[in-house]
Each structure stands twice: as C-alpha cells, then as structure tokens.
Design a protein around this motif. Structure first.
Motif, PDB file in Angstrom:
ATOM      1  N   HIS A   1       0.859  -1.177   0.000  1.00  0.00           N
ATOM      2  CA  HIS A   1       0.000   0.000   0.000  1.00  0.00           C
ATOM      3  C   HIS A   1       0.896   1.228   0.000  1.00  0.00           C
ATOM      4  CE1 HIS A   1       0.959  -0.472   4.250  1.00  0.00           C
ATOM      5  NE2 HIS A   1       0.365   0.661   4.571  1.00  0.00           N
TER       6      HIS A   1
ATOM      7  N   ASP B   1       5.580   5.332   5.005  1.00  0.00           N
ATOM      8  CA  ASP B   1       6.620   4.519   5.647  1.00  0.00           C
ATOM      9  C   ASP B   1       6.874   3.215   4.909  1.00  0.00           C
ATOM     10  OD1 ASP B   1       3.913   4.023   6.771  1.00  0.00           O
ATOM     11  OD2 ASP B   1       4.920   2.461   7.926  1.00  0.00           O
ATOM     12  N   HIS B   2       6.066   2.938   3.864  1.00  0.00           N
ATOM     13  CA  HIS B   2       6.281   1.721   3.068  1.00  0.00           C
ATOM     14  C   HIS B   2       6.873   2.023   1.692  1.00  0.00           C
ATOM     15  CE1 HIS B   2       3.963  -1.098   5.720  1.00  0.00           C
ATOM     16  NE2 HIS B   2       3.603   0.073   6.211  1.00  0.00           N
TER      17      HIS B   2
ATOM     18  N   ASP C   1      -0.012  -3.913   6.188  1.00  0.00           N
ATOM     19  CA  ASP C   1      -0.636  -3.410   7.414  1.00  0.00           C
ATOM     20  C   ASP C   1      -2.075  -3.899   7.570  1.00  0.00           C
ATOM     21  OD1 ASP C   1       1.729  -2.138   7.854  1.00  0.00           O
ATOM     22  OD2 ASP C   1       0.945  -0.094   7.713  1.00  0.00           O
TER      23      ASP C   1
ATOM     24  N   HIS D   1       4.793  -4.460  10.059  1.00  0.00           N
ATOM     25  CA  HIS D   1       5.460  -4.047  11.300  1.00  0.00           C
ATOM     26  C   HIS D   1       5.469  -5.235  12.251  1.00  0.00           C
ATOM     27  CE1 HIS D   1       5.016   0.230  10.112  1.00  0.00           C
ATOM     28  NE2 HIS D   1       3.874  -0.196   9.593  1.00  0.00           N
TER      29      HIS D   1
HETATM   30 ZN   LIG Z   1       2.872   0.707   8.040  1.00  0.00          ZN
END
Ligand SMILES: [Zn+2]
Ligand SMILES: [Zn+2]
Length: 209
Positions: free
Chosen positions: A57, A61-62, A152, A193
C-alpha cells in the motif's frame, strides 16, 4: 529456495522485505520502506537481480525508499501498486499529514488487480486486494511456500489502523475474513510491522477477529 530477508526501517520500524530465489538469483523488494540503498546493497552482496518493487500500500513509511531504488538501477525495476492507492502515493503517502516529507517515488508501472499472478524467479505470488487500512491495499500470497506478505492488514495480535483517510474498519475485517482466514492455519503472515505470525495463531488469539 526462496530466501526472505527482513529489514525494519524508518521512523516507525516498517518491515521492508528483500525476497530472492536462490536458484535464479532474481529478487523482489516488497515495501521499500525507508532506506532503498541498504536493500540494494544487500541484493548486490548476494548477486541478486532486482526484478520488481511491489508495494502492499502507499503509506509513506512503506514507499520512501522507492525513489532511491529507481535511480540506482538501469533500467529501473517495474514498480507495482493497486490503482486505488495511487492518490495516496502521489501525496507522498500521507507524510505531510504527520509533519514529515519523503522523496516522491516514480510513477508505478504495474497497476495491480485482484487475482493477478506475479513471479519472483520461479515462485508464483497471487495478488489479493484487501482494502480497509487503505483503499488499494494488497497482499502477496505464495501458495507453494505457504506465506503471505500482508503489509498493514494484520499484525501479531492486532490489525491495521482504520482511522486514516480512506480507512474502514468493517472493510478491513471483511478483507481479513475473505482473503486471509480462508488460508490454511500453517500459512505464515509477514506483516508490515513487528514479528511474523501464522493464520492459525491469529485465528485463535487475535482479539480483533
Ligand atoms: Zn505501516
Ligand atoms: Zn499503512
């Protein structure tokens, strides 16, 4: 053998995965979280050729390492994203919302659809559209290896947040039930994560399910 290397990177310790077929030496980066150069250095050390960058996605942060990877490899490896996350991708993955800024990545080359099949060397992965955390979230399922890169959507003992723009709790639960809980118990879940888990463990102990 399929070799999976996990790198927890960036301000929220996002798991970037470098996944290589040891026989063909072809590899894919799943979620170039933050430090694209570190992922490429490890690929180079192993003499792996990066044949794609797959995003689960478009949260910042990805994706923050995508630009550095695009710059470093000629021609750049195709970047894969579901179209429903393109608006988020084009807004730096929401980084400004958190008072942050990341380098904008290249336009995706591959617009993913549910059921699409992708390859890492000789290993086949099925794309499953799993909205709820973001509208265009996908997971990558390898039947032969019994594993899912699930971003996530689900974590050990938890599920993805749904309070960001485009999130929906009901949709996320539906996505998990339809696309993950239908898989065999021993299927490994490699999340965006935290530690890996399995479908069976989450079916039994995840308080959200
Ligand atoms: Zn994330
Ligand atoms: Zn996210």
């Amino acid at each position: 053998m399929l070799n999976i290397l996990t790198f927890a990177q960036g301000p929220v310790q996002t798991n970037a995965y470098l996944v290589g077929d040891e026989t063909t030496h072809q590899a894919v980066i799943i979620d170039p979280a933050w430090d694209g150069k570190a992922l490429l250095a490890e690929a180079e050390r192993r003499d792996w050729k990066i044949t794609g960058v797959w995003l689960t996605h478009a949260h910042f942060d990805h994706i923050a390492g995508a630009a550095a990877i695009h710059r470093a490899i000629l021609p750049p490896p195709p970047l894969a994203l579901h179209a429903a996350d393109l608006p988020l991708y084009q807004m730096q993955g929401g980084a400004p919302m958190f008072g942050m800024s990341i380098e904008s990545g290249p336009m995706p080359d591959l617009s993913l659809v549910h059921g699409q099949l992708l390859k890492i060397g000789s290993y086949t992965f099925e794309v499953r559209h799993t909205p709820g955390h973001t509208p265009g979230h996908v997971v990558y399922y390898c039947l032969a290896e019994k594993l899912v890169f699930c971003g996530d959507v689900i974590f050990q003992g938890s599920i993805g947040r749904t309070d960001f723009p485009g999130g929906s709790y009901e949709t996320l639960i539906e996505s998990i039930q339809a696309n993950l809980l239908t898989l065999p118990d021993e299927t490994r879940l490699l999340s965006g994560h935290g530690p890996a888990t399995t479908v069976g463990l989450e079916r039994a102990y995840n308080p959200f399910l």
